[in-house]
Scaffold this active site. Sequence first.
Site, PDB file in Angstrom:
ATOM      1  N   GLU A 265       2.905   3.578  -5.087  1.00 13.72           N
ATOM      2  CA  GLU A 265       2.156   4.839  -5.050  1.00 13.72           C
ATOM      3  C   GLU A 265       0.875   4.754  -5.861  1.00 13.72           C
ATOM      4  O   GLU A 265      -0.064   5.518  -5.638  1.00 13.72           O
ATOM      5  CB  GLU A 265       3.035   5.992  -5.544  1.00 13.72           C
ATOM      6  CG  GLU A 265       2.783   7.246  -4.737  1.00 13.72           C
ATOM      7  CD  GLU A 265       2.927   8.514  -5.528  1.00 13.72           C
ATOM      8  OE1 GLU A 265       2.456   9.529  -5.034  1.00 13.72           O
ATOM      9  OE2 GLU A 265       3.478   8.503  -6.630  1.00 13.72           O
TER      10      GLU A 265
ATOM     11  N   THR B 268      -5.594  13.749  -6.408  1.00 14.78           N
ATOM     12  CA  THR B 268      -4.656  13.785  -7.532  1.00 14.78           C
ATOM     13  C   THR B 268      -5.398  13.501  -8.835  1.00 14.78           C
ATOM     14  O   THR B 268      -5.177  14.176  -9.844  1.00 14.78           O
ATOM     15  CB  THR B 268      -3.500  12.785  -7.313  1.00 14.78           C
ATOM     16  OG1 THR B 268      -2.864  13.140  -6.084  1.00 14.78           O
ATOM     17  CG2 THR B 268      -2.469  12.861  -8.425  1.00 14.78           C
TER      18      THR B 268
HETATM   19  N1  HSE Z   1       3.091  15.513 -11.104  1.00 11.76           N
HETATM   20  C1  HSE Z   1       1.940  15.114 -10.362  1.00 11.76           C
HETATM   21  C2  HSE Z   1       0.802  16.070 -10.628  1.00 11.76           C
HETATM   22  C3  HSE Z   1       2.273  15.097  -8.900  1.00 11.76           C
HETATM   23  O1  HSE Z   1       1.053  17.288 -10.633  1.00 11.76           O
HETATM   24  O2  HSE Z   1      -0.322  15.619 -10.852  1.00 11.76           O
HETATM   25  C4  HSE Z   1       1.144  14.653  -8.032  1.00 11.76           C
HETATM   26  O3  HSE Z   1       1.330  13.389  -7.538  1.00 11.76           O
END
Ligand code: HSE
Length: 307
Positions: free
Chosen positions: A126, A181
């Site tokens: 990932e 992200t």
């Molecule tokens: N926990 C992560 C975030 C999930 O909120 O950035 C996203 O891949």
Amino acid sequence: MTSAVVVKAPSSTANLGPGFDVFGLALDAFNDEVTLTKTKSGITITTEDNIPTDPEYNTAGLVVKNMKKKFNIKEGVEIKIKKGIPAGFGMGSSAASAAATAVAVDKLFRLKLDGNSLVEFAGSGEKASAGSVHYDNVAASVLGGFVIVKTNPLEVVRIEPPKDLRMCIAVPKINVPKRKTKVSRGVIPKKVRMVDNVLNLSNASTIVAGFIKKDSEMIGRSIRDVIVEPARQHMIPGFLKVKQNALKAGALGVTISGAGPSVIAFATRSSDLKKISSAISKGFASANTECKTIICKPSKGAVDMKQ
Ligand code: HSE
């Protein structure tokens, strides 16, 4: 001799409000499918979807590369990827391809790895799309159900969700930034107030208690995050209205799904799920945004389609 394996892995939601980077829940809303076939040498990727086919920049490609190296596998692998999960919307899309691939490599080469190792390899893949490793989505997609991810060293705990737990998802039709992200992690505060930490910790604890006690109402009313959600909500058009509408329509808790921009409302089988979905759509419409809504249940995780 096994020469091809087909594995489907589900979408997932990360965080569930206060469990940033720690909680994940597999959702039967969407699936990715990966077919692995043994070849003489190398790694090749075929897909009709708009994703990188260079193994170095593809989540599935990296998982195969890392697993081949670790287990000294000399044979080659052809990876066929069929994406069903919208990419970049906080539904665990890259994680699902990575999860399906880790499970498929395990089957194809009869490695018999345990859940923790599969999650670790899926997480290593990932990295290709997220830029950093967090195991919340991959753990949910590999193992199914609700997962708690403890890191350093990695230890994943899976809890079977209550049977009456339901979720309404809304995927807004907006353009998401390329490294979404990374962008949405960039807005999170570096320091938090103790009072906010206490509130999030108490809600995270009752989410876990709710899964153990099979109490969907306890889970739903604990979906409350005063740290990450306030910092990210400006990235979702109409978020406050969406949330307010869903709660008014009977949702128990509403938050951003993973890094967004999808929104997830928690409810039970006896809630008016259609009313919640339409209240969410109206909330997005108030910000001139269309969305796709899906009513879903927790998923059981990645499955070998030939078994
Ligand atoms: N926990 C992560 C975030 C999930 O909120 O950035 C996203 O891949």
